[in-house]
Design a protein around this motif. Sequence first.
Motif, PDB file in Angstrom:
ATOM      1  N   SER A  58       0.829  -1.211   0.000  1.00  0.00           N
ATOM      2  CA  SER A  58       0.000   0.000   0.000  1.00  0.00           C
ATOM      3  C   SER A  58       0.864   1.263   0.000  1.00  0.00           C
ATOM      4  O   SER A  58       0.487   2.286  -0.577  1.00  0.00           O
ATOM      5  N   ARG A  59       2.048   1.189   0.625  1.00  0.00           N
ATOM      6  CA  ARG A  59       2.933   2.367   0.598  1.00  0.00           C
ATOM      7  C   ARG A  59       3.379   2.673  -0.841  1.00  0.00           C
ATOM      8  O   ARG A  59       3.451   3.821  -1.261  1.00  0.00           O
ATOM      9  N   ARG A  61       1.766   1.812  -3.577  1.00  0.00           N
ATOM     10  CA  ARG A  61       0.601   2.286  -4.360  1.00  0.00           C
ATOM     11  C   ARG A  61       0.335   3.745  -4.057  1.00  0.00           C
ATOM     12  O   ARG A  61       0.038   4.525  -4.957  1.00  0.00           O
ATOM     13  N   ALA A  62       0.476   4.119  -2.781  1.00  0.00           N
ATOM     14  CA  ALA A  62       0.263   5.522  -2.411  1.00  0.00           C
ATOM     15  C   ALA A  62       1.291   6.419  -3.102  1.00  0.00           C
ATOM     16  O   ALA A  62       1.030   7.597  -3.359  1.00  0.00           O
TER      17      ALA A  62
END
Length: 400
Positions: A58-59, A61-62
């Motif tokens: 998720s990091r 993707r962010a």
Amino acid sequence: MTSGRPGGSQPGRPVRVLVLDHTGELGGAELALVRLLEVLGPDVDVRVLLFSDGPLVSRLRAAGAVVEVLPLDPGTASTSRSALGRAGLAQLVSLARLVPFTWRLSRRVRALRPDVVHTTSLKADVLGVVPARVARAALVWHVHDRIADDYLPAPVARAFRWASTRFPREVVVNSQATASTLPGRSTVAYPGFAADQVRTDGRPSAGRSPVVGMVGRISPTKGQLELVRAARGVLDEHPDATFRVVGAPSFGAQEYAEQVRAEALRLGVAERVVWAGFVVDPSAELDGFDVCVHASPVPEPFGQVVVEAMVREVPVVATRAGGVVEILAGTPGDPAPLGELVEPGDVESLARGISAVLADPEAAADRARRAADVAQDRFAATRTAEVVSEVWRRAARPAR
Ligand code: GLC
């Protein structure tokens, strides 16, 4: 989008890069990758493939990256660096299990048609060799570890050094210290800090009991034991000091964490030590420190937390070894180091360094402000992105 031609990028379209990493955890190399991807320009088109799931997904993707996970046997993904050498025959047998993974990975890499396969961990470096060749992509190794016998099992280091001159077209390293452990040519790209990590409002001057802090994974290579031992000497001179240890044990270091706590009890300093645990963003913790300690008894390949402390104007005391010496090096105009350097593994030297900073907070604050200026110039993530993008462009040029 223009389709890729294996063996060389076409002028005018972004260089297509596939980043491979074995872990989905947030280690130092992974945080460096997130900060790099956040600031890449439009001339590169990056995608990430991880061999295991985790908070990194998720990091990334962010940060705007396209990410996929192709799971490797969980046993292999979690083998620690030191266990790599120890396991011997059992390890060799388990290596057989890598064959189907390499096959799956090769198929996926070929389907993605990257110009460059960029590997960011020792395991990914090795596992990326065949897929990059199958896909006729240029292989770039990004080495975040010192390939030395004090850091890796000797046979692993030897094999890796040999492989580094044979398989990758380009090698990127995180410091001169790491470069000096490799036999061939490499490009230094210092890991960069993100713009929002910088403290811009100035540090208030301290007027309370001093806080001596440390941020990092709890591990024998980071030196929490040395800090707790040095606490005794520091408290003799600054009895109101507290010691704040930020971080959690990982990679099987639970036993070490217990040893450190037992040592604090034995030395009678336990009530002055706060175990703050893991934090995602250490900025708020750093802001509460009067001195940030980096106590690695073995040379650290780079040491991002030192830069993080510098850009928040926190005075640094660090062991004189590895990449940290480069981070804290003065400038040609003023060669004095940007922090207090102490001898690795030497508890008395560490205690003296910490006490010296606490004894003269004004001088420490002046030096920390200078360190912040230099760090902002030397270690901005945009600078890392320029260096790495140039390596990718070079690697992607058709082989002559
Ligand atoms: C690895 C190294 C560390 C470095 C980081 C980023 O985690 O151990 O020293 O700061 O990679 O390059």
